[in-house]
Write a protein that holds these residues in place. Structure first.
Motif, short mmCIF file in Angstrom:
data_model
loop_
_atom_site.label_atom_id
_atom_site.label_comp_id
_atom_site.label_asym_id
_atom_site.label_seq_id
_atom_site.Cartn_x
_atom_site.Cartn_y
_atom_site.Cartn_z
N ASP A 120 0.82 -1.22 0.00
CA ASP A 120 0.00 0.00 0.00
C ASP A 120 0.85 1.26 0.00
O ASP A 120 0.30 2.38 0.07
CB ASP A 120 -0.94 0.01 1.21
N VAL A 124 -7.99 6.86 4.30
CA VAL A 124 -9.28 6.18 4.36
C VAL A 124 -10.34 7.20 4.73
O VAL A 124 -10.27 7.83 5.79
CB VAL A 124 -9.26 5.03 5.40
N ILE A 175 -10.16 0.14 1.59
CA ILE A 175 -9.02 -0.63 2.09
C ILE A 175 -8.93 -1.94 1.30
O ILE A 175 -9.95 -2.60 1.07
CB ILE A 175 -9.19 -0.92 3.60
N THR A 197 -3.65 -3.38 6.48
CA THR A 197 -4.03 -1.97 6.50
C THR A 197 -5.36 -1.77 7.21
O THR A 197 -5.56 -0.76 7.89
CB THR A 197 -4.09 -1.43 5.06
N ALA A 198 -6.27 -2.74 7.10
CA ALA A 198 -7.53 -2.66 7.83
C ALA A 198 -7.29 -2.68 9.34
O ALA A 198 -7.87 -1.89 10.09
CB ALA A 198 -8.44 -3.82 7.42
N CYS A 241 -5.88 0.57 10.40
CA CYS A 241 -6.90 1.62 10.44
C CYS A 241 -7.65 1.60 11.77
O CYS A 241 -7.85 2.65 12.39
CB CYS A 241 -7.87 1.43 9.28
#
Length: 601
Positions: free
Chosen positions: A205, A211, A253, A258-259, A262
């Protein structure tokens, strides 16, 4: 299957075991089973003899053999995982997140009952919480303040007018048969959270991901239920109407890591602005994730998700209670959906659950939509009107964001690495960061007569002492942070003495330990009374000390000279510091003399 018994000394007794013990067992079995056991024994015996023959020529220790087998197994698993990932690169994962966070308030959202959930069950309950006939909701204005701080910290636009809706569903944890929330007109919209590489996002990413947040809405929590199989379920209504905010992100996402990053970042933001008291670890924050996959080369379809088209059918995974659970559940659901689609199946819109330690999500129920919930405006609650002046005032009083603090600490003012900046911000609710800054400010005053280049490094030096040296003592003693154990002025003066070469690094660490253990003497007095001030050795004294240590380890000296094993010089430096007079041997001078005597450089 029968396992052949192997004696402690198999070389002496292998033939005896194979030909007598197991042969006797084979004869007692049925003919077909006997043949299988006999073949198994024959194979194992031949394998054992081959192993013995090989080991007699080149014996392999058992421990080493086990390590090799474990290493080979890890390599096979790693290769299998890589192969699976390669086969799934043609699929795009999309994730949206819904986070429910309990607000830090004394009263509930629609009643005056206390919000404490640690008391005896069903003791902090108002009539409205139990849906007594005739009871009415009373919006508690104070609950709005932490919600506004959270929305502002998440870069949202505060709506001047918002309204409450009823979300209807029937379950024992919601006695009214509906939940009061803000579905159509929430109090905050159009926010965002920036994720950086140091937040733990997936390498693919890049260094930064933004986001977007669709909305932040106020809603009431439900009762806490406790199941006692096979058929008993207890309910604690203390939690009913506890103020929540629901944070809904857009589906932007595309990686599980990365989720999870977040959710972690949003929790940190909520805690830093004082909106919540606890996070996921204590149940104060829960996350639901919406997961869908589609082929990368597929033309955009007609599926709709929060107004964004072209995505596959989504499923929702409910009530994830840790960052690892968020990542693992997404991975499992992604793999499940790809397997279903590759086999010609269809993804059903449904709500699924996740159990920690599992490898698969499980179906809970078919997914409800807005029609199923029969949303309607709550007739008992007036619109929520927010004065723009209140929003402006809260913006001014919010603490500096974590991202701004990282930028400040990594900048020229302090020059810290990201590995040091992040812990300083995250540890002890900012108390350690405040202590660090106090020490730096005091040390700069003490170092005013030093050159500017030397002063520029003070931030990195102080960061090392606060995080690693002082932090190590706290960890070793299993103690919580306490700035009074070693005051900021004392640490600043200790580092100043070290920086001016009045003491050695080893002496500085010793003095820090003495202060940590309760020594109250001023630094200068302590150094003089304990005879710890550095009295530098002459060059001849360093040479004599080095030659003594070298003469006791001639073989190692030869290895350094012939094999260029320069790393072993550090061992000699340590020996010189132990052998020499306490506090007088400087590591840098000792290494310089050793290099000259051993390597001629």
């Amino acid at each position: 299957m029968l396992q052949p018994w192997l004696p402690r000394n198999p070389r002496a007794a292998c033939s005896l075991v194979c030909s007598r013990c197991h042969q006797a067992l084979v004869l007692q079995q049925r003919p077909r089973i006997a043949r299988r056991i006999s073949q198994s024994i024959s194979f194992r015996s031949s394998r054992w003899l081959q192993t013995e023959s090989a080991s007699s020529a080149d014996p392999v220790p058992l421990r080493k053999q086990l390590k090799q087998e474990a290493k080979a197994l890890r390599a096979r698993k790693r290769q299998t995982k890589q192969d699976e990932e390669a086969s799934r690169r043609g699929w795009e994962l999309t994730v949206g997140i819904e986070i429910h966070a309990q607000l830090d308030t004394e009263a509930k959202l629609f009643s005056r009952a206390a919000t404490s959930t640690s008391d005896i069950p069903n003791t902090n309950v108002a009539l409205f919480d139990l849906a007594f006939p005739g009871s009415q909701p009373e919006f508690q204005v104070a609950t709005l303040l932490p919600a506004l701080r959270a929305a502002i910290a998440l870069n949202c636009e505060i709506q001047p007018v918002s309204r409450f809706d009823r979300k209807h569903y029937f379950y024992q944890d919601q006695p009214a048969g509906y939940q009061i929330t803000q579905y159509y007109e929430p109090f905050a919209k159009h926010g965002y959270v920036d994720l950086f590489d140091y937040d733990g996002i997936a390498p693919e990413d890049g260094s930064r991901v933004r986001v977007e947040i669709k909305q932040v809405q106020l809603e009431q929590d439900t009762a806490k239920s406790q199941e006692y199989p096979p058929s008993m379920q207890l309910l604690d209504f203390n939690r009913v109407s506890h103020p929540l905010i629901e944070i809904i992100t857009l589906p932007q996402i595309h990686t599980p890591a990365t989720a999870a990053a977040c959710v972690r970042k949003i929790q940190a933001i909520l805690q830093s602005c004082g909106a919540v008291t606890t996070g996921m670890e204590l149940g104060g924050l829960r996350a639901d994730v919406n997961v869908s996959v589609r082929r990368r080369d597929e033309a955009p379809g007609t599926h709709q998700y929060h107004g964004v088209g072209g995505l596959g059918q989504r499923t929702e995974i409910k009530n994830l209670s840790s960052f690892k659970a968020v990542e693992d559940a997404i991975v499992a659901e992604k793999n499940r959906q790809i397997a279903v689609l590759e086999s010609g199946g269809v993804i059903e819109g449904e709500t699924r659950g996740w159990t920690i330690g599992s490898t698969e999500t499980r179906k809970l129920r078919s997914k409800e939509g807005a029609v199923d919930y029969r949303y309607m405006p709550d007739p008992d609650l007036a619109p929520l009107v927010i004065d723009p002046g209140l929003t402006a005032q809260l913006k001014e009083t919010l603490p500096t964001s974590a991202d701004d603090l990282v930028e400040l600490l990594r900048g020229p003012a302090y020059g810290l690495s990201i590995e040091d900046a992040k812990p300083l911000i995250e540890l002890d609710d900012g108390a350690r960061l405040e202590y660090f800054m106090d020490v730096v400010d005091l040390l700069r005053i003490l170092q005013q007569d030093e050159d500017a280049k030397s002063v520029d490094r003070l931030g990195r030096i102080v960061g090392n002492w606060v995080l690693h040296e002082l932090g190590g003592l706290l960890t070793k003693g299993e103690l919580a942070w306490d700035a009074d154990r070693v005051s900021a002025p004392s640490l600043a003066e200790l580092i100043d003495q070290l920086h001016r070469k009045h003491i050695t690094g080893a002496t500085a660490k010793l003095v820090l330990t003495m202060l940590f253990d309760g020594d109250q003497r001023p630094i200068r007095q302590l150094l003089e009374e304990e005879n710890l001030l550095l009295r530098p050795l002459s060059r001849d004294e360093y040479v004599a000390l080095a030659e003594t240590v070298m003469s006791q380890n001639l073989r190692m000296v030869e290895q350094i000279r012939t094999k260029n094993q320069v790393g072993k010089l550090g061992w000699f430096v340590g020996q010189m510091m132990r052998t020499g007079e306490k506090g007088r041997v400087e590591a840098q001078r000792a290494e310089e003399v050793l290099r000259e005597l051993i390597l001629g450089s």
